[in-house]
Design an enzyme around this catalytic site. Structure first.
Site, PDB file in Angstrom:
ATOM      1  N   ASP A  92       0.906  -0.922   0.025  1.00 33.96           N
ATOM      2  CA  ASP A  92       0.108   0.045   0.011  1.00 33.96           C
ATOM      3  C   ASP A  92       0.624   1.217  -0.075  1.00 33.96           C
ATOM      4  OD1 ASP A  92      -2.068  -1.918   0.636  1.00 33.96           O
ATOM      5  OD2 ASP A  92      -1.774  -1.292   2.804  1.00 33.96           O
TER       6      ASP A  92
HETATM    7  N1  URA Z   1      -1.054  -5.884   4.116  1.00 28.06           N
HETATM    8  C1  URA Z   1      -1.599  -4.647   4.032  1.00 28.06           C
HETATM    9  O1  URA Z   1      -2.581  -4.286   5.015  1.00 28.06           O
HETATM   10  N2  URA Z   1      -0.878  -3.628   3.510  1.00 28.06           N
HETATM   11  C2  URA Z   1       0.127  -3.850   2.650  1.00 28.06           C
HETATM   12  O2  URA Z   1       0.666  -3.079   2.093  1.00 28.06           O
HETATM   13  C3  URA Z   1       0.607  -5.405   2.552  1.00 28.06           C
HETATM   14  C4  URA Z   1       0.156  -6.270   3.321  1.00 28.06           C
END
Ligand code: URA
Length: 242
Positions: free
Chosen positions: A104
């Site tokens: 993310d």
């Molecule tokens: N889980 C999440 O919530 N975000 C990420 O970027 C990777 C795994």
């Protein structure tokens, strides 16, 4: 063997039309001889540009320390992306360099990038169960008793997240302190770490990936990357070795 103009354009040196001028200027040699023209066919290993070998002609595999605030999508409408951290020539390569799975915008840490679609498929397939380890910071304390319960649930392979049809694969939870957790997943569902904790009433306020398979960030600081050997994930029989 590939046409010289195609080779240079696909490796991001120039456009195919620019390649003609470049080749005419004498900057390109094939096995030590000045290249004849854009349609000449050559093995990448035999080609020099201004006396230098071609830039990773067989493909690229990179390990990047993703900083916060950048997205893994190529879609510019989604905001500044991690590919802008790479050399301009690599940003022009075809096939394009893409991330193996995604982190993310608000997650930092280890992400692999490659132009090898086979690697992307192998390493993102849940079938291969590549372990990915995250360090999550929680907004509130998780008591040891509750942590033990949640760890058992995460490990059980029965946790159903809202709007999902199948339970999460078994995941390993270790608490480092009351608000610091280490979670290892073998799959990569949308916002998975945040959603797993949210399902248990805990908000993740910071998330960082520390490991992908046996790979670690090492000395890389946010925004830095290193090139990995393309065969990093293959054993002799072609199976993934993550
Ligand atoms: N889980 C999440 O919530 N975000 C990420 O970027 C990777 C795994």
């Amino acid at each position: 063997m590939r046409r010289l103009d195609q080779l240079l354009a696909n490796l991001g040196y120039c456009s195919r039309s620019e390649a003609r001028d470049w080749i005419d200027s004498g900057a390109i040699t094939v096995r030590g001889e000045t290249a004849e023209g854009p349609a000449q066919k050559a093995h990448a290993a035999d080609v020099l540009v201004d006396g230098e070998p071609l830039d990773h002609p067989d493909g690229l595999l990179l390990l990047l320390h993703k900083p916060l605030g950048l997205v893994c999508s190529h879609e510019l409408r989604e905001g500044p992306n991690i590919y802008s951290l790479l050399p301009a020539r690599w940003q022009r390569r075809n096939p394009v360099i893409t991330s193996i799975g995604r982190l993310d915008k608000d997650t930092s840490g280890l992400i692999l990038l490659t132009d090898q679609s086979l690697l992307v498929h192998r390493l993102t397939s849940p079938k291969h169960k590549v372990p990915k380890r995250y360090r999550a910071t929680l907004a509130s304390d998780l008591s040891p008793i509750r942590a033990t319960e949640i760890a058992a649930l995460f490990a059980s392979g029965t946790l159903m997240l809202p709007e999902e049809k199948t339970p999460c694969a078994p995941a390993d939870l270790t608490m480092i302190s009351l608000r610091e957790a280490e979670l290892t997943l073998t799959e990569g569902r949308y916002h998975q770490v945040r959603r797993m904790f949210a399902s248990q009433g805990h908000e993740v306020i910071a998330l960082h990936r520390t490991h992908f398979g046996s790979l670690e960030l090492g000395v890389l600081t946010p925004g830095q990357w290193r090139v990995l050997p393309l065969n990093s994930f293959y054993t002799v029989d072609g199976a993934t070795n993550a």
